[in-house]
Design a protein around this motif. Structure first.
Motif, mmCIF file in Angstrom:
data_model
loop_
_atom_site.group_PDB
_atom_site.id
_atom_site.type_symbol
_atom_site.label_atom_id
_atom_site.label_comp_id
_atom_site.label_asym_id
_atom_site.label_seq_id
_atom_site.Cartn_x
_atom_site.Cartn_y
_atom_site.Cartn_z
ATOM 1 N N VAL A 144 33.882 -76.959 -129.423
ATOM 2 C CA VAL A 144 33.186 -76.850 -130.707
ATOM 3 C C VAL A 144 34.169 -77.097 -131.849
ATOM 4 C CG1 VAL A 144 31.908 -75.278 -132.229
ATOM 5 C CG2 VAL A 144 31.503 -75.240 -129.759
ATOM 6 N N ASP A 145 33.756 -77.860 -132.842
ATOM 7 C CA ASP A 145 34.534 -78.030 -134.065
ATOM 8 C C ASP A 145 34.590 -76.678 -134.767
ATOM 9 O OD1 ASP A 145 35.329 -78.482 -136.744
ATOM 10 O OD2 ASP A 145 34.506 -80.498 -136.735
ATOM 11 N N SER A 146 35.792 -76.120 -134.913
ATOM 12 C CA SER A 146 35.933 -74.766 -135.466
ATOM 13 C C SER A 146 35.411 -74.649 -136.885
ATOM 14 C CB SER A 146 37.401 -74.332 -135.421
ATOM 15 O OG SER A 146 37.845 -74.198 -134.097
ATOM 16 N N ALA A 147 35.512 -75.719 -137.662
ATOM 17 C CA ALA A 147 35.094 -75.669 -139.062
ATOM 18 C C ALA A 147 33.588 -75.838 -139.212
ATOM 19 C CB ALA A 147 35.825 -76.743 -139.861
ATOM 20 N N SER A 148 33.033 -76.870 -138.604
ATOM 21 C CA SER A 148 31.604 -77.177 -138.790
ATOM 22 C C SER A 148 30.710 -76.464 -137.786
ATOM 23 C CB SER A 148 31.378 -78.684 -138.666
ATOM 24 O OG SER A 148 31.590 -79.120 -137.329
ATOM 25 N N LYS A 149 31.300 -75.920 -136.712
ATOM 26 C CA LYS A 149 30.573 -75.267 -135.612
ATOM 27 C C LYS A 149 29.719 -76.263 -134.815
ATOM 28 C CE LYS A 149 32.347 -71.509 -137.168
ATOM 29 N NZ LYS A 149 33.595 -71.012 -136.529
ATOM 30 N N LYS A 150 29.981 -77.528 -134.977
ATOM 31 C CA LYS A 150 29.260 -78.562 -134.236
ATOM 32 C C LYS A 150 29.837 -78.684 -132.825
ATOM 33 C CE LYS A 150 28.402 -83.556 -134.159
ATOM 34 N NZ LYS A 150 28.676 -84.853 -134.845
ATOM 35 N N THR A 151 28.936 -78.741 -131.829
ATOM 36 C CA THR A 151 29.377 -78.938 -130.451
ATOM 37 C C THR A 151 29.829 -80.382 -130.260
ATOM 38 O OG1 THR A 151 27.907 -77.224 -129.575
ATOM 39 C CG2 THR A 151 28.696 -78.890 -128.022
ATOM 40 N N LEU A 152 31.056 -80.550 -129.809
ATOM 41 C CA LEU A 152 31.610 -81.886 -129.598
ATOM 42 C C LEU A 152 31.409 -82.353 -128.166
ATOM 43 C CD1 LEU A 152 35.014 -81.359 -131.470
ATOM 44 C CD2 LEU A 152 32.911 -82.398 -132.370
ATOM 45 N N LEU A 153 31.609 -81.452 -127.206
ATOM 46 C CA LEU A 153 31.489 -81.777 -125.789
ATOM 47 C C LEU A 153 30.953 -80.567 -125.037
ATOM 48 C CD1 LEU A 153 34.998 -83.428 -125.364
ATOM 49 C CD2 LEU A 153 32.843 -84.645 -124.989
ATOM 50 N N SER A 154 30.142 -80.818 -124.026
ATOM 51 C CA SER A 154 29.680 -79.730 -123.168
ATOM 52 C C SER A 154 29.440 -80.277 -121.772
ATOM 53 C CB SER A 154 28.401 -79.081 -123.716
ATOM 54 O OG SER A 154 27.337 -80.008 -123.751
ATOM 55 N N TYR A 155 29.599 -79.389 -120.779
ATOM 56 C CA TYR A 155 29.429 -79.806 -119.384
ATOM 57 C C TYR A 155 29.218 -78.562 -118.536
ATOM 58 C CZ TYR A 155 30.543 -81.596 -114.709
ATOM 59 O OH TYR A 155 30.501 -81.914 -113.382
ATOM 60 N N SER A 156 28.372 -78.669 -117.515
ATOM 61 C CA SER A 156 28.174 -77.580 -116.571
ATOM 62 C C SER A 156 28.023 -78.150 -115.167
ATOM 63 C CB SER A 156 26.935 -76.751 -116.942
ATOM 64 O OG SER A 156 25.765 -77.558 -116.930
ATOM 65 N N ALA A 157 28.334 -77.332 -114.172
ATOM 66 C CA ALA A 157 28.260 -77.796 -112.783
ATOM 67 C C ALA A 157 28.116 -76.605 -111.861
ATOM 68 C CB ALA A 157 29.509 -78.594 -112.424
ATOM 69 N N LYS A 158 27.644 -76.877 -110.630
ATOM 70 C CA LYS A 158 27.540 -75.877 -109.576
ATOM 71 C C LYS A 158 28.172 -76.436 -108.312
ATOM 72 C CE LYS A 158 23.181 -73.838 -111.205
ATOM 73 N NZ LYS A 158 21.777 -73.506 -110.844
ATOM 74 N N GLY A 159 28.596 -75.514 -107.426
ATOM 75 C CA GLY A 159 29.180 -75.934 -106.159
ATOM 76 C C GLY A 159 30.615 -75.476 -106.016
ATOM 77 N N GLN A 160 31.415 -76.259 -105.320
ATOM 78 C CA GLN A 160 32.815 -75.907 -105.052
ATOM 79 C C GLN A 160 33.613 -75.844 -106.353
ATOM 80 O OE1 GLN A 160 35.682 -74.485 -103.776
ATOM 81 N NE2 GLN A 160 34.876 -75.359 -101.827
ATOM 82 N N MET A 161 34.273 -74.711 -106.591
ATOM 83 C CA MET A 161 35.109 -74.537 -107.785
ATOM 84 C C MET A 161 36.542 -74.152 -107.427
ATOM 85 S SD MET A 161 33.254 -75.337 -110.290
ATOM 86 C CE MET A 161 31.491 -75.732 -110.393
#
Length: 295
Positions: free
Chosen positions: A245-262
């Motif tokens: 997240v951009d700390s100033a604008s609070k805009k999400t820049l990148l996101s990702y989620s996954a399941k399985g082997q970690m």
């Protein structure tokens, strides 16, 4: 001669008001691969110049580290061997064996932990690497802060930190990790990484074979303070969620989620780790405000 009491008060107020970001300590000078520990939960390794504190106030990272790599030199041609808890990772995968003694030694620190407080700087220890270092096959540079203790299978951890990568930092088609979630459970290599590759900031998942899980132009990522949140349940049936997240604008820049082997025996490594390429720029980056919580 007596100094007026009002003058003493004025002087005291100047001392109290001195900005904390001006205090700094050189942890590594860039003249060879070094490693050390900030606390029981945060360690570092550096072939470049790593400075604790002294970050610009505009970066707005409270507990801040300067990450500085030259356009030539600062080589990590040697680093710690694969059978140590500090084993490195790059575009190849490494196997690491960890002894039961290590887990026994670190088990008292498995409670939820946040980095901060007055002991943060006081615990700084610098360690010179010498005979423990082994030669690496390819030229690379690296400065990384990393979490300890290692995350075990079945445990859930939330890692938060901030970073700032200067505008104009060059990219190429070779690896340039801004962070890695590194496993050392016998399979080796990173689980998840954020790379600066071919003009983009790219989330990469090596377990699921996703080389561009999410991306934005590097120009949308540089020149700003970014807040990172990474929550992981480790093990063969794990889960992962990441957000930048951009700390100033609070805009999400990148996101990702996954399941399985970690994976397991894992830690977060954040900073700058890249292959040496022709014509690459210097790196000026800042990282800090690390917090690691086990739930």
């Amino acid at each position: 001669m007596l100094v007026p009491f009002t003058s003493l008060l004025a002087l005291a107020s100047l001392v109290v008001a001195a900005p904390l970001e001006k205090r700094s300590k050189v942890l590594a000078s860039g003249n060879g691969m070094k490693s050390g520990a900030i606390s029981k939960t945060l360690s570092w390794q550096s072939s470049g110049k790593l400075i604790q504190g002294g970050c610009p106030s505009t970066v707005k990272i409270s507990s801040c580290y300067q990450v500085l790599l030259n356009s030539a030199g600062n080589l990590a041609s040697r680093s710690l061997s694969d059978d140590s808890i500090f084993a490195d990772s790059d575009d190849s995968h490494h196997q690491t064996t960890l002894s039961d003694a290590y887990y026994a030694e670190t088990s008292p620190f498995l409670a939820p932990a946040e980095i901060g407080g007055p002991e943060y700087e006081e615990m700084t220890v610098e360690v010179e690497d010498s005979s423990a270092l082994v030669k690496r096959a390819s030229a690379r540079q690296r400065i990384e802060m990393y979490s300890m203790p290692l995350a075990a299978s079945g445990s859930t951890w939330t890692f938060t930190w901030k970073s700032y990568l200067s505008t104009g930092t060059s990219t190429s088609g070779t690896f340039f990790h801004l962070f890695q979630l590194l496993r050392r459970d016998g399979n080796g290599g990173y689980i998840l990484s954020l790379g600066a590759v071919n003009g983009k900031a790219v989330v990469q998942d090596s377990i699921r074979g996703c080389s561009s899980c999410a991306s934005i132009p590097i120009s949308s990522f540089t020149g700003k303070t970014v807040s990172h949140t990474l929550k992981v349940k480790f093990g063969s049936s794990g889960t992962l969620s990441y957000k930048a997240v951009d700390s100033a604008s609070k805009k999400t820049l990148l996101s990702y989620s996954a399941k399985g082997q970690m994976g397991s025996s894992a830690s977060l490594k954040a900073g700058a780790y890249r292959a040496v390429t022709s014509g690459m720029s210097a790196v000026k980056a800042y990282v800090g405000d690390f917090a690691f919580k086990k739930s």
